[in-house]
Design a protein around this motif. Structure first.
Motif, PDB file in Angstrom:
ATOM      1  N   THR A  73      44.348  65.147  74.127  1.00 29.98           N
ATOM      2  CA  THR A  73      43.842  66.063  73.098  1.00 29.98           C
ATOM      3  C   THR A  73      44.864  66.234  71.970  1.00 29.98           C
ATOM      4  OG1 THR A  73      42.538  67.252  74.771  1.00 29.98           O
ATOM      5  CG2 THR A  73      42.913  68.363  72.669  1.00 29.98           C
ATOM      6  N   VAL A  74      46.140  66.417  72.337  1.00 23.48           N
ATOM      7  CA  VAL A  74      47.181  66.514  71.314  1.00 23.48           C
ATOM      8  C   VAL A  74      47.272  65.207  70.533  1.00 23.48           C
ATOM      9  CG1 VAL A  74      49.680  66.742  70.939  1.00 23.48           C
ATOM     10  CG2 VAL A  74      48.511  68.273  72.533  1.00 23.48           C
ATOM     11  N   ASN A  75      47.166  64.097  71.237  1.00 17.82           N
ATOM     12  CA  ASN A  75      47.199  62.779  70.603  1.00 17.82           C
ATOM     13  C   ASN A  75      46.085  62.631  69.579  1.00 17.82           C
ATOM     14  OD1 ASN A  75      48.509  60.347  70.365  1.00 17.82           O
ATOM     15  ND2 ASN A  75      48.147  59.717  72.469  1.00 17.82           N
ATOM     16  N   GLU A  76      44.917  63.149  69.918  1.00 17.72           N
ATOM     17  CA  GLU A  76      43.730  63.012  69.075  1.00 17.72           C
ATOM     18  C   GLU A  76      43.877  63.752  67.750  1.00 17.72           C
ATOM     19  OE1 GLU A  76      40.069  61.298  68.535  1.00 17.72           O
ATOM     20  OE2 GLU A  76      40.847  61.383  70.572  1.00 17.72           O
ATOM     21  N   TYR A  77      44.487  64.930  67.784  1.00 17.26           N
ATOM     22  CA  TYR A  77      44.525  65.776  66.592  1.00 17.26           C
ATOM     23  C   TYR A  77      45.904  65.882  65.934  1.00 17.26           C
ATOM     24  CZ  TYR A  77      39.899  67.179  68.127  1.00 17.26           C
ATOM     25  OH  TYR A  77      38.580  67.162  68.507  1.00 17.26           O
ATOM     26  N   TYR A  78      46.973  65.597  66.703  1.00 20.87           N
ATOM     27  CA  TYR A  78      48.317  65.775  66.147  1.00 20.87           C
ATOM     28  C   TYR A  78      49.150  64.495  66.168  1.00 20.87           C
ATOM     29  CZ  TYR A  78      47.040  70.688  66.490  1.00 20.87           C
ATOM     30  OH  TYR A  78      46.375  71.907  66.357  1.00 20.87           O
ATOM     31  N   GLY A  79      48.600  63.434  66.743  1.00 20.56           N
ATOM     32  CA  GLY A  79      49.241  62.139  66.670  1.00 20.56           C
ATOM     33  C   GLY A  79      50.463  61.960  67.553  1.00 20.56           C
ATOM     34  N   ARG A  80      51.177  60.856  67.291  1.00 17.95           N
ATOM     35  CA  ARG A  80      52.334  60.479  68.099  1.00 17.95           C
ATOM     36  C   ARG A  80      53.419  61.544  68.097  1.00 17.95           C
ATOM     37  NH1 ARG A  80      52.800  54.600  68.601  1.00 17.95           N
ATOM     38  NH2 ARG A  80      51.065  53.586  67.537  1.00 17.95           N
ATOM     39  N   ARG A  81      53.709  62.090  66.911  1.00 18.35           N
ATOM     40  CA  ARG A  81      54.784  63.088  66.835  1.00 18.35           C
ATOM     41  C   ARG A  81      54.475  64.326  67.650  1.00 18.35           C
ATOM     42  NH1 ARG A  81      55.880  63.698  60.515  1.00 18.35           N
ATOM     43  NH2 ARG A  81      53.607  63.476  60.515  1.00 18.35           N
ATOM     44  N   GLY A  82      53.208  64.715  67.682  1.00 17.84           N
ATOM     45  CA  GLY A  82      52.823  65.875  68.472  1.00 17.84           C
ATOM     46  C   GLY A  82      53.064  65.647  69.959  1.00 17.84           C
ATOM     47  N   VAL A  83      52.658  64.472  70.461  1.00 21.42           N
ATOM     48  CA  VAL A  83      52.828  64.163  71.885  1.00 21.42           C
ATOM     49  C   VAL A  83      54.306  64.016  72.231  1.00 21.42           C
ATOM     50  CG1 VAL A  83      52.351  62.495  73.715  1.00 21.42           C
ATOM     51  CG2 VAL A  83      50.565  63.096  72.091  1.00 21.42           C
ATOM     52  N   ARG A  84      55.054  63.343  71.362  1.00 17.51           N
ATOM     53  CA  ARG A  84      56.482  63.176  71.639  1.00 17.51           C
ATOM     54  C   ARG A  84      57.199  64.521  71.674  1.00 17.51           C
ATOM     55  NH1 ARG A  84      57.108  58.004  67.587  1.00 17.51           N
ATOM     56  NH2 ARG A  84      56.394  56.409  69.075  1.00 17.51           N
ATOM     57  N   PHE A  85      56.817  65.411  70.766  1.00 18.25           N
ATOM     58  CA  PHE A  85      57.452  66.736  70.732  1.00 18.25           C
ATOM     59  C   PHE A  85      57.211  67.494  72.028  1.00 18.25           C
ATOM     60  CE2 PHE A  85      57.118  71.308  69.955  1.00 18.25           C
ATOM     61  CZ  PHE A  85      58.399  71.579  69.479  1.00 18.25           C
ATOM     62  N   ILE A  86      55.951  67.572  72.466  1.00 20.24           N
ATOM     63  CA  ILE A  86      55.668  68.345  73.678  1.00 20.24           C
ATOM     64  C   ILE A  86      56.216  67.654  74.921  1.00 20.24           C
ATOM     65  CG2 ILE A  86      53.636  69.463  72.672  1.00 20.24           C
ATOM     66  CD1 ILE A  86      51.878  67.599  74.317  1.00 20.24           C
ATOM     67  N   SER A  87      56.330  66.316  74.893  1.00 13.70           N
ATOM     68  CA  SER A  87      56.891  65.595  76.040  1.00 13.70           C
ATOM     69  C   SER A  87      58.372  65.896  76.193  1.00 13.70           C
ATOM     70  CB  SER A  87      56.676  64.088  75.868  1.00 13.70           C
ATOM     71  OG  SER A  87      55.304  63.768  75.849  1.00 13.70           O
ATOM     72  N   TRP A  88      59.126  65.829  75.094  1.00 10.92           N
ATOM     73  CA  TRP A  88      60.547  66.156  75.157  1.00 10.92           C
ATOM     74  C   TRP A  88      60.760  67.631  75.498  1.00 10.92           C
ATOM     75  CZ3 TRP A  88      64.301  62.900  75.800  1.00 10.92           C
ATOM     76  CH2 TRP A  88      64.188  61.592  75.322  1.00 10.92           C
ATOM     77  N   LEU A  89      59.886  68.492  74.978  1.00  9.60           N
ATOM     78  CA  LEU A  89      59.973  69.913  75.298  1.00  9.60           C
ATOM     79  C   LEU A  89      59.764  70.133  76.797  1.00  9.60           C
ATOM     80  CD1 LEU A  89      60.155  72.885  74.405  1.00  9.60           C
ATOM     81  CD2 LEU A  89      57.680  72.817  73.983  1.00  9.60           C
ATOM     82  N   ALA A  90      58.767  69.453  77.374  1.00  9.08           N
ATOM     83  CA  ALA A  90      58.497  69.583  78.809  1.00  9.08           C
ATOM     84  C   ALA A  90      59.669  69.087  79.641  1.00  9.08           C
ATOM     85  CB  ALA A  90      57.230  68.811  79.176  1.00  9.08           C
ATOM     86  N   VAL A  91      60.241  67.949  79.268  1.00 11.96           N
ATOM     87  CA  VAL A  91      61.393  67.415  80.000  1.00 11.96           C
ATOM     88  C   VAL A  91      62.563  68.405  79.949  1.00 11.96           C
ATOM     89  CG1 VAL A  91      63.198  65.643  79.947  1.00 11.96           C
ATOM     90  CG2 VAL A  91      60.800  64.988  79.753  1.00 11.96           C
ATOM     91  N   GLY A  92      62.815  68.953  78.769  1.00  9.46           N
ATOM     92  CA  GLY A  92      63.901  69.925  78.637  1.00  9.46           C
ATOM     93  C   GLY A  92      63.687  71.146  79.509  1.00  9.46           C
ATOM     94  N   LEU A  93      62.462  71.645  79.557  1.00  7.88           N
ATOM     95  CA  LEU A  93      62.175  72.843  80.358  1.00  7.88           C
ATOM     96  C   LEU A  93      62.144  72.545  81.850  1.00  7.88           C
ATOM     97  CD1 LEU A  93      59.548  74.614  78.077  1.00  7.88           C
ATOM     98  CD2 LEU A  93      61.950  75.222  78.451  1.00  7.88           C
ATOM     99  N   ILE A  94      61.738  71.322  82.221  1.00 11.88           N
ATOM    100  CA  ILE A  94      61.792  70.925  83.634  1.00 11.88           C
ATOM    101  C   ILE A  94      63.245  70.920  84.117  1.00 11.88           C
ATOM    102  CG2 ILE A  94      61.503  68.974  85.226  1.00 11.88           C
ATOM    103  CD1 ILE A  94      58.931  68.279  83.617  1.00 11.88           C
TER     104      ILE A  94
END
Length: 254
Positions: A73-94
């Motif tokens: 869903t993020v990919n669909e509306y916010y593109g690559r940068r959106g997914v990369r941002f939330i992925s790095w954010l998730a890794v940091g919080l994990i």
């Protein structure tokens, strides 16, 4: 007073659900459950790569399908940068969560607290706490590396399929990207955590467990296709058809 646009509010909500599910999946993934017994069925004696037994999965698999939906869903509306941002954010919080879990393990327990759950069958609460939250470093790094690698592959494959199909076949780019990214994710985490890790699984066991986990994730992804379309419909209503179309076009051209 700062006013947030609907697109910004939507991104915060999607990112929050994505990160919460990713972090929770890592922490509850320490539990292995028997699928057949959970469903009240007789154990299915599978035989794969010379291994046999019942269908056992980590509890984290309950949440990963939601992560897939949020990613697409993020990919669909916010593109690559959106997914990369939330992925790095998730890794940091994990990693942040695991760091404090380890810190909590090494806090000196109150004497009365150690035996507080003895009547519930837990004679040593400190040992139980350490066993549940103190997952091995191999498992932690394996899951984090596999998660990040899977996310980066997912976003790339998603947009390759999107360029080929245009606005059509939402299910194809969502399922196709999941199929490839999770093929990598399912085996990388097991290889790092259990093959080169201290347990030294045999290749037969590694391939059998990896194949079963991958099959489960793909079945879950297929079952959740209607949810993907439902979310798309709700987002178009919330944003307005024109803005949603503009965001999708911008994401596709990124």
């Amino acid at each position: 007073m700062i006013e947030f646009t609907r697109a910004q509010k939507l991104f915060v909500v999607l990112a929050a659900f994505f990160v919460a599910n990713a972090v929770l999946a890592e922490f509850i993934g320490v539990k292995i459950f028997a699928l057949e017994e959970t469903l009240g069925l007789q154990p299915f004696e599978w035989n794969l790569f010379g291994q046999s037994g019942s269908l056992n999965f980590t509890a984290g698999t309950l949440l990963w399908p939601i992560v897939f939906i949020m990613t697409d869903t993020v990919n669909e509306y916010y593109g690559r940068r959106g997914v990369r941002f939330i992925s790095w954010l998730a890794v940091g919080l994990i990693l942040y969560g695991f760091a404090f879990a380890f810190a909590a393990i090494h806090l000196a327990p109150a004497t009365w607290w150690i035996g507080v759950a003895a009547e519930q069958g837990v004679p040593d609460y400190q040992a139980a706490f350490a066993a549940v939250f103190g997952q091995g470093l191999w498992t932690i790094w394996g899951s984090v590396i596999a998660f990040l690698l899977g996310q980066l592959i997912d976003v790339s494959v998603f947009h390759r399929i999107r360029r080929a199909t245009g606005e059509r076949a939402v299910w194809l780019r969502a399922t196709g990207s999941t199929a490839i990214s999770q093929l990598i994710d399912s085996f990388v985490v097991l290889y790092i955590a259990f093959v080169i890790g201290p347990q030294h699984w045999s290749m037969g066991l590694f391939l059998a467990v990896g194949t079963l986990n991958y099959a489960y994730k793909m079945l879950a992804a297929l079952a959740l296709i209607p949810l993907l379309y439902a979310m798309r419909s709700l987002i178009h209503r919330y944003l307005g058809h024109d803005q949603a179309r503009d965001m999708m076009a911008a994401a596709a051209q990124e």
